[in-house]
Design an enzyme around this catalytic site. Structure first.
Site, PDB file in Angstrom:
ATOM      1  N   LYS A 145       0.698  -1.301  -0.105  1.00  0.00           N
ATOM      2  CA  LYS A 145      -0.276   0.376  -0.001  1.00  0.00           C
ATOM      3  C   LYS A 145       0.774   1.367   0.130  1.00  0.00           C
ATOM      4  CE  LYS A 145      -2.382  -0.780   3.835  1.00  0.00           C
ATOM      5  NZ  LYS A 145      -1.571  -2.007   4.405  1.00  0.00           N
ATOM      6  N   ARG A 194      -9.427   1.627   9.095  1.00  0.00           N
ATOM      7  CA  ARG A 194      -9.693   0.234   9.562  1.00  0.00           C
ATOM      8  C   ARG A 194     -10.128  -0.532   9.940  1.00  0.00           C
ATOM      9  NH1 ARG A 194      -3.320   0.936   9.120  1.00  0.00           N
ATOM     10  NH2 ARG A 194      -2.236  -0.954   8.504  1.00  0.00           N
ATOM     11  N   ARG A 247      10.580  -2.643  10.736  1.00  0.00           N
ATOM     12  CA  ARG A 247       9.841  -2.782  11.679  1.00  0.00           C
ATOM     13  C   ARG A 247       9.633  -3.901  12.720  1.00  0.00           C
ATOM     14  NH1 ARG A 247       5.120  -0.196   8.384  1.00  0.00           N
ATOM     15  NH2 ARG A 247       4.117  -1.759  10.072  1.00  0.00           N
ATOM     16  N   ARG A 304      -2.138  -9.036  12.795  1.00  0.00           N
ATOM     17  CA  ARG A 304      -2.209  -8.048  11.981  1.00  0.00           C
ATOM     18  C   ARG A 304      -3.183  -8.993  11.505  1.00  0.00           C
ATOM     19  NH1 ARG A 304       3.383  -6.049  10.377  1.00  0.00           N
ATOM     20  NH2 ARG A 304       2.409  -4.368   9.791  1.00  0.00           N
TER      21      ARG A 304
HETATM   22  P1  AMP Z   1       0.796   0.665   8.782  1.00  0.00           P
HETATM   23  O1  AMP Z   1       2.327   0.775   9.136  1.00  0.00           O
HETATM   24  O2  AMP Z   1      -0.483   1.010   7.931  1.00  0.00           O
HETATM   25  O3  AMP Z   1       1.461  -1.038   8.600  1.00  0.00           O
HETATM   26  O4  AMP Z   1       0.158   0.193  10.340  1.00  0.00           O
HETATM   27  C1  AMP Z   1       0.652   0.033  11.213  1.00  0.00           C
HETATM   28  C2  AMP Z   1       0.325  -0.191  12.818  1.00  0.00           C
HETATM   29  O5  AMP Z   1      -0.220   1.236  13.033  1.00  0.00           O
HETATM   30  C3  AMP Z   1      -1.031  -0.687  12.232  1.00  0.00           C
HETATM   31  O6  AMP Z   1      -0.595  -2.451  12.829  1.00  0.00           O
HETATM   32  C4  AMP Z   1      -1.951  -0.634  13.936  1.00  0.00           C
HETATM   33  O7  AMP Z   1      -1.510  -0.222  14.888  1.00  0.00           O
HETATM   34  C5  AMP Z   1      -1.521   0.793  13.999  1.00  0.00           C
HETATM   35  N1  AMP Z   1      -2.588   1.854  12.426  1.00  0.00           N
HETATM   36  C6  AMP Z   1      -2.056   2.262  11.399  1.00  0.00           C
HETATM   37  N2  AMP Z   1      -3.433   2.633  10.743  1.00  0.00           N
HETATM   38  C7  AMP Z   1      -4.373   2.239  11.626  1.00  0.00           C
HETATM   39  C8  AMP Z   1      -5.837   3.055  12.043  1.00  0.00           C
HETATM   40  N3  AMP Z   1      -6.409   3.811  10.973  1.00  0.00           N
HETATM   41  N4  AMP Z   1      -6.418   2.705  13.113  1.00  0.00           N
HETATM   42  C9  AMP Z   1      -6.137   2.004  14.451  1.00  0.00           C
HETATM   43  N5  AMP Z   1      -4.556   1.716  14.723  1.00  0.00           N
HETATM   44  C10 AMP Z   1      -3.713   2.175  13.152  1.00  0.00           C
END
Ligand code: AMP
Length: 237
Positions: free
Chosen positions: A19, A94, A167, A178
């Site tokens: 993404k 989400r 990460r 996840r």
């Molecule tokens: P990502 O970088 O999109 O993989 O997001 C990393 C982490 O950030 C996720 O696993 C969640 O812990 C948190 N996170 C990101 N976006 C959201 C969201 N819209 N709602 C809640 N937690 C989020």
């Protein structure tokens, strides 16, 4: 010269589907900002502020940050003038609560931004491989992957030469959690957009640029359909 607004492009996909990479390419092509919810959260963690300290462990465990916190953070970002023509939203919404909040927020801004949602699909084994090869820049958050999106100099960010890191949530054990959250809480969101007729799906495996082109085709088809419906000119970026 004024141009008509592009809209809100929402990119869905399980962790590791690409993404972030696709959002960056689309941002360059469409000339609208890329807003990543994960990057907003990580920049608060890096800044060491109260909010960042409160969410670090949640991210490390691979769980979702409470809706109220992410909505507040995103609201602040959306007030920036660079969002007036549209933006690419990555990692939000989400949950159904976040999706309803977004629709309400767009209606209340009344600036004519339409939603186009695109889901990038991948199998679990493809995701495990991608996540294992993924490294990111802790300074600008640009993401690289040894399988297909390597940095120019091994181990360093192309933009600022910061050493790349993995990460903490990019490991197989956390990935399972996840993915489970994605199935339980995020799949209903894209069912919601499917029911509204604004969801397209693309396969996430293959060369980056061919996936980008496919996403662009989906976006253009949707925006042209909307333009016809409202009797406007055909959309072009
Ligand atoms: P990502 O970088 O999109 O993989 O997001 C990393 C982490 O950030 C996720 O696993 C969640 O812990 C948190 N996170 C990101 N976006 C959201 C969201 N819209 N709602 C809640 N937690 C989020």
């Amino acid at each position: 010269m004024n141009r008509s607004p592009i809209g809100v492009i929402i990119l869905f996909g399980p962790p590791g589907a690409g993404k972030g990479t696709q959002a960056r390419e689309l941002s360059k092509y469409l000339g609208i900002p890329h807003i990543s919810m994960g990057d907003i959260l990580r920049s608060n963690i890096t800044a060491g502020n109260l909010l960042g300290r409160g969410v670090k462990e949640i991210l490390d465990r691979g769980e979702l940050v409470p809706d109220s916190a992410v909505k507040d953070m995103l609201q602040v970002r959306l007030l920036n003038a660079d969002t007036s023509q549209g933006y690419i939203l990555e990692g939000f919404p989400r949950t159904l609560e976040q999706a309803h909040w977004l629709s309400m927020t767009l209606t209340s801004f009344s600036n004519d931004l339409r939603i186009v949602a695109v889901a990038i699909e991948m199998t679990r084994s493809q995701l495990v491989r991608r996540i294992a090869g993924r490294k990111h820049c802790p300074f600008c958050y640009m993401t690289f992957n040894i399988y297909g999106n390597r940095p120019q100099k091994d181990g360093f960010c192309d933009r600022d030469m910061t050493p790349l890191v993995q990460r903490p949530d990019d490991c197989e054990e956390i990935l399972d959690k996840r993915l489970d959250i994605y199935d339980r809480l995020t799949m209903p969101v894209f069912e919601h957009f499917r029911a509204e007729g604004v969801l397209a799906k693309v396969a996430g495996e293959g060369p980056i640029m061919s996936i980008t082109n496919e996403i662009i085709n989906c976006i253009e088809a949707r925006l042209n359909a909307v333009s016809k419906q409202f009797g406007c000119d055909t959309y072009s970026p």
